[in-house]
Design a protein around this motif. Structure first.
Motif, PDB file in Angstrom:
ATOM      1  N   ILE A  16      46.734  44.415  37.850  1.00  0.00           N
ATOM      2  CA  ILE A  16      45.664  45.047  38.647  1.00  0.00           C
ATOM      3  C   ILE A  16      44.498  45.485  37.761  1.00  0.00           C
ATOM      4  O   ILE A  16      44.688  46.121  36.723  1.00  0.00           O
ATOM      5  CB  ILE A  16      46.214  46.279  39.423  1.00  0.00           C
ATOM      6  CG1 ILE A  16      47.274  45.841  40.428  1.00  0.00           C
ATOM      7  CG2 ILE A  16      45.070  47.027  40.129  1.00  0.00           C
ATOM      8  CD1 ILE A  16      48.046  46.970  41.078  1.00  0.00           C
ATOM      9  N   ALA A  18      40.543  46.702  39.056  1.00  0.00           N
ATOM     10  CA  ALA A  18      39.658  46.731  40.227  1.00  0.00           C
ATOM     11  C   ALA A  18      38.777  47.969  40.191  1.00  0.00           C
ATOM     12  O   ALA A  18      39.079  48.940  39.491  1.00  0.00           O
ATOM     13  CB  ALA A  18      40.498  46.738  41.501  1.00  0.00           C
ATOM     14  N   HIS A  21      41.098  50.477  44.446  1.00  0.00           N
ATOM     15  CA  HIS A  21      42.401  49.862  44.733  1.00  0.00           C
ATOM     16  C   HIS A  21      43.168  50.719  45.740  1.00  0.00           C
ATOM     17  O   HIS A  21      43.172  51.948  45.648  1.00  0.00           O
ATOM     18  CB  HIS A  21      43.203  49.754  43.432  1.00  0.00           C
ATOM     19  CG  HIS A  21      44.558  49.164  43.629  1.00  0.00           C
ATOM     20  ND1 HIS A  21      44.776  47.801  43.682  1.00  0.00           N
ATOM     21  CD2 HIS A  21      45.778  49.739  43.814  1.00  0.00           C
ATOM     22  CE1 HIS A  21      46.066  47.570  43.874  1.00  0.00           C
ATOM     23  NE2 HIS A  21      46.689  48.731  43.964  1.00  0.00           N
ATOM     24  N   SER A  88      41.028  45.589  46.145  1.00  0.00           N
ATOM     25  CA  SER A  88      42.352  45.161  45.719  1.00  0.00           C
ATOM     26  C   SER A  88      43.373  46.091  46.359  1.00  0.00           C
ATOM     27  O   SER A  88      43.066  47.248  46.671  1.00  0.00           O
ATOM     28  CB  SER A  88      42.343  45.249  44.182  1.00  0.00           C
ATOM     29  OG  SER A  88      43.608  45.377  43.653  1.00  0.00           O
ATOM     30  N   THR A 113      41.950  40.637  46.762  1.00  0.00           N
ATOM     31  CA  THR A 113      43.045  40.554  45.780  1.00  0.00           C
ATOM     32  C   THR A 113      44.231  41.400  46.236  1.00  0.00           C
ATOM     33  O   THR A 113      44.059  42.548  46.665  1.00  0.00           O
ATOM     34  CB  THR A 113      42.560  41.048  44.393  1.00  0.00           C
ATOM     35  OG1 THR A 113      41.430  40.274  44.008  1.00  0.00           O
ATOM     36  CG2 THR A 113      43.639  40.904  43.341  1.00  0.00           C
ATOM     37  N   LYS A 152      50.622  37.831  42.453  1.00  0.00           N
ATOM     38  CA  LYS A 152      49.205  38.167  42.584  1.00  0.00           C
ATOM     39  C   LYS A 152      48.531  37.084  43.423  1.00  0.00           C
ATOM     40  O   LYS A 152      48.641  35.887  43.110  1.00  0.00           O
ATOM     41  CB  LYS A 152      48.549  38.255  41.215  1.00  0.00           C
ATOM     42  CG  LYS A 152      47.074  38.633  41.306  1.00  0.00           C
ATOM     43  CD  LYS A 152      46.502  39.021  39.961  1.00  0.00           C
ATOM     44  CE  LYS A 152      45.062  39.493  40.112  1.00  0.00           C
ATOM     45  NZ  LYS A 152      44.556  40.089  38.891  1.00  0.00           N
ATOM     46  N   GLU A 154      44.859  35.819  45.296  1.00  0.00           N
ATOM     47  CA  GLU A 154      43.406  36.001  45.319  1.00  0.00           C
ATOM     48  C   GLU A 154      42.791  35.058  46.343  1.00  0.00           C
ATOM     49  O   GLU A 154      43.152  33.876  46.396  1.00  0.00           O
ATOM     50  CB  GLU A 154      42.828  35.751  43.928  1.00  0.00           C
ATOM     51  CG  GLU A 154      43.361  36.781  42.930  1.00  0.00           C
ATOM     52  CD  GLU A 154      42.772  36.608  41.545  1.00  0.00           C
ATOM     53  OE1 GLU A 154      41.625  37.043  41.334  1.00  0.00           O
ATOM     54  OE2 GLU A 154      43.461  36.046  40.688  1.00  0.00           O
TER      55      GLU A 154
END
Ligand SMILES: C[S@@+](CC[C@H](N)C(=O)[O-])C[C@H]1O[C@@H](n2cnc3c(N)ncnc32)[C@H](O)[C@@H]1O
Length: 225
Positions: A16, A18, A21, A88, A113, A152, A154
């Protein structure tokens, strides 16, 4: 307060980075506190459905002295967030069915994300990602009570290159990146499946196709092409 993360949450943290978040189903709020402490996010939103974990998250945030940077909200999944508010989000320590349900209901609130750590087979998360325009950009398998997968995702256009050159069934079940990486933990998981499924497999049964999937995965691990 500087919470210690177990291996699965440490792997989540490392994926992570960002501005803002959201940690959905945060419980103890250890992950967002560490994300802020390490400068991996500038601001965080914690979402919790149940009163006990919600109170615990609020207590831990106050104890961390980060109230100015973390907001704790009560609610279900992405519902307490505005569209575009976070870039995210993470959902960790939950069943795959719960995670997919939250993603399905999120609509325009879904950020570009996502970092997800389900407690069981992530196959339906990978299938959800293929249907909804998210590419699988990283995967980890971490030791714990079970081997915990971390994914993860995206938002990207086009077909997901992660699945190129790996057998599809095995990739959806065990993970395309994880299959390419190999490693003792994944090999152990595949071998456990082979042992468990062999006596159950009979024509037409689900175990038969699961066994074939595990065999496909082992063949790829033995001879990646
Ligand atoms: C097992 S805990 C995991 C806590 C933490 N994320 C971790 O990985 O250690 C799951 C948490 O998710 C919360 N939860 C479950 N479904 C939720 C939903 N739809 N929206 C928000 N929180 C939810 C539960 O209340 C619980 O605190």
């Amino acid at each position: 307060m500087h919470p210690v993360l177990d291996a699965r949450l440490q792997a989540v943290l490392e994926l992570i980075q960002a501005e803002v978040h959201a940690d959905i189903g945060s419980d103890h709020a250890h992950l967002p506190i560490r994300l802020l402490r390490e400068g991996r996010v500038r601001r965080a939103v914690v979402v919790e459905l149940h009163p006990g974990p919600l109170a615990q998250a609020r207590r831990h945030v106050v104890r961390s002295g980060l109230e100015g940077k973390v907001e704790v909200r009560e609610g279900n999944g992405f519902a307490p967030l505005h569209p575009g508010e976070v870039d995210s989000a993470s959902l960790t320590g939950m069943g795959t069915g719960t995670i997919v349900g939250v993603l399905e209901r999120a609509g325009k609130r879904l950020p570009p994300t996502l970092v997800l750590q389900p407690n069981d087979s992530p196959r339906s998360i990978r299938q959800w990602a293929l249907r909804h325009g998210y590419h699988l950009t990283a995967e980890r398998l971490t030791p714990g009570y079970w081997a915990y997968p971390v994914l993860k995702l995206e938002r990207r256009t086009g077909s997901d290159p992660a699945y190129g050159g790996v057998p599809e069934r095995a990739a959806l079940r065990y993970g395309p990146h994880l299959l390419r990486q190999g490693g003792a933990l994944l090999r152990g998981q595949v071998q456990d499946d082979l042992v468990r499924l062999t006596p159950l497999a009979a024509p037409g049964r689900n175990a038969e196709s699961e066994l074939a999937t595990a065999q496909e995965a082992l063949a790829f691990l033995d001879n990646p092409t």
